[in-house]
Design a protein around this motif. Sequence first.
Motif, mmCIF file in Angstrom:
data_model
loop_
_atom_site.group_PDB
_atom_site.id
_atom_site.type_symbol
_atom_site.label_atom_id
_atom_site.label_comp_id
_atom_site.label_asym_id
_atom_site.label_seq_id
_atom_site.Cartn_x
_atom_site.Cartn_y
_atom_site.Cartn_z
ATOM 1 N N MET A 1 20.553 20.500 -24.139
ATOM 2 C CA MET A 1 19.233 20.389 -24.738
ATOM 3 C C MET A 1 18.227 21.182 -23.914
ATOM 4 S SD MET A 1 16.605 17.160 -24.794
ATOM 5 C CE MET A 1 17.697 15.972 -25.464
ATOM 6 N N LYS A 2 17.431 21.983 -24.595
ATOM 7 C CA LYS A 2 16.402 22.752 -23.912
ATOM 8 C C LYS A 2 15.256 21.827 -23.499
ATOM 9 C CE LYS A 2 13.237 26.667 -24.698
ATOM 10 N NZ LYS A 2 12.812 26.684 -23.340
ATOM 11 N N ILE A 3 14.796 22.028 -22.285
ATOM 12 C CA ILE A 3 13.643 21.274 -21.792
ATOM 13 C C ILE A 3 12.386 21.972 -22.327
ATOM 14 C CG2 ILE A 3 12.419 20.428 -19.746
ATOM 15 C CD1 ILE A 3 15.306 19.348 -20.059
ATOM 16 N N THR A 4 11.651 21.293 -23.183
ATOM 17 C CA THR A 4 10.442 21.884 -23.763
ATOM 18 C C THR A 4 9.250 21.670 -22.833
ATOM 19 O OG1 THR A 4 9.763 19.863 -24.907
ATOM 20 C CG2 THR A 4 11.328 21.329 -26.073
ATOM 21 N N ILE A 5 8.183 22.401 -23.104
ATOM 22 C CA ILE A 5 6.975 22.243 -22.294
ATOM 23 C C ILE A 5 6.379 20.851 -22.522
ATOM 24 C CG2 ILE A 5 5.255 23.211 -23.869
ATOM 25 C CD1 ILE A 5 5.555 23.943 -20.099
ATOM 26 N N GLN A 6 6.529 20.299 -23.733
ATOM 27 C CA GLN A 6 6.035 18.937 -23.996
ATOM 28 C C GLN A 6 6.808 17.923 -23.144
ATOM 29 O OE1 GLN A 6 2.994 19.881 -25.357
ATOM 30 N NE2 GLN A 6 3.182 17.727 -25.846
ATOM 31 N N ASP A 66 9.374 28.472 -18.018
ATOM 32 C CA ASP A 66 8.180 27.788 -18.524
ATOM 33 C C ASP A 66 7.932 26.485 -17.769
ATOM 34 O OD1 ASP A 66 7.728 29.780 -20.396
ATOM 35 O OD2 ASP A 66 8.715 28.707 -22.022
ATOM 36 N N ALA A 67 8.998 25.717 -17.523
ATOM 37 C CA ALA A 67 8.859 24.457 -16.785
ATOM 38 C C ALA A 67 8.410 24.724 -15.354
ATOM 39 C CB ALA A 67 10.174 23.684 -16.802
ATOM 40 N N ASN A 68 8.994 25.743 -14.716
ATOM 41 C CA ASN A 68 8.601 26.071 -13.342
ATOM 42 C C ASN A 68 7.143 26.513 -13.265
ATOM 43 O OD1 ASN A 68 10.901 25.846 -11.376
ATOM 44 N ND2 ASN A 68 11.902 27.023 -12.970
ATOM 45 N N LEU A 71 4.905 23.524 -13.670
ATOM 46 C CA LEU A 71 4.866 22.719 -12.447
ATOM 47 C C LEU A 71 3.962 23.356 -11.401
ATOM 48 C CD1 LEU A 71 8.527 21.462 -11.977
ATOM 49 C CD2 LEU A 71 6.467 20.056 -11.987
ATOM 50 N N LEU A 72 4.115 24.653 -11.184
ATOM 51 C CA LEU A 72 3.291 25.336 -10.177
ATOM 52 C C LEU A 72 1.804 25.231 -10.521
ATOM 53 C CD1 LEU A 72 5.549 28.461 -9.617
ATOM 54 C CD2 LEU A 72 5.001 26.723 -7.891
ATOM 55 N N GLU A 73 1.463 25.501 -11.764
ATOM 56 C CA GLU A 73 0.054 25.432 -12.179
ATOM 57 C C GLU A 73 -0.492 24.010 -12.052
ATOM 58 O OE1 GLU A 73 0.165 29.068 -15.455
ATOM 59 O OE2 GLU A 73 0.471 27.010 -16.140
ATOM 60 N N SER A 74 0.312 23.034 -12.429
ATOM 61 C CA SER A 74 -0.133 21.639 -12.391
ATOM 62 C C SER A 74 -0.300 21.146 -10.955
ATOM 63 C CB SER A 74 0.859 20.755 -13.140
ATOM 64 O OG SER A 74 0.914 21.141 -14.497
ATOM 65 N N ILE A 75 0.619 21.524 -10.092
ATOM 66 C CA ILE A 75 0.500 21.124 -8.685
ATOM 67 C C ILE A 75 -0.761 21.711 -8.082
ATOM 68 C CG2 ILE A 75 1.531 21.503 -6.391
ATOM 69 C CD1 ILE A 75 4.304 21.122 -7.814
ATOM 70 N N ARG A 76 -1.045 22.965 -8.386
ATOM 71 C CA ARG A 76 -2.265 23.575 -7.851
ATOM 72 C C ARG A 76 -3.508 22.837 -8.343
ATOM 73 N NH1 ARG A 76 -4.896 29.550 -8.652
ATOM 74 N NH2 ARG A 76 -6.007 29.543 -6.660
#
Length: 120
Positions: A1-6, A66-68, A71-76
Amino acid sequence: MKITIQMSKGAYEVAKKVYSGQLSRSEGKVEINKATGMNEGSAQAFITIFLAMMNGEEYKRAFNNDANKFLLESIRKDYGEKSFQNALNAVQKHIEYYSTLERGNLAGLQTIVNQMRQLL
């Protein structure tokens, strides 16, 4: 299963609770599964990757670009520049680890890291 951005967005909210000590890793993976439909193995990996990023540590499991990037943007945004730097360092270590596996390289992820390093 693909991990979606949602799925990643829902998993990130739970992973933050694990990081802050509100949930155990086990509780977190179950909550991610219930909230997003992500299977528990992927949910566990998501938590592990998030915690590794927060601590600047190498991780072994690969997620999609997309997930990576999310994550980077959200952590910042949520944790500031020091944590963002740790996360970039962790991703770089992951890229270097992956290159030793003889499965190719993570050129797309390296491009993301290079672009984001310029934001520092």
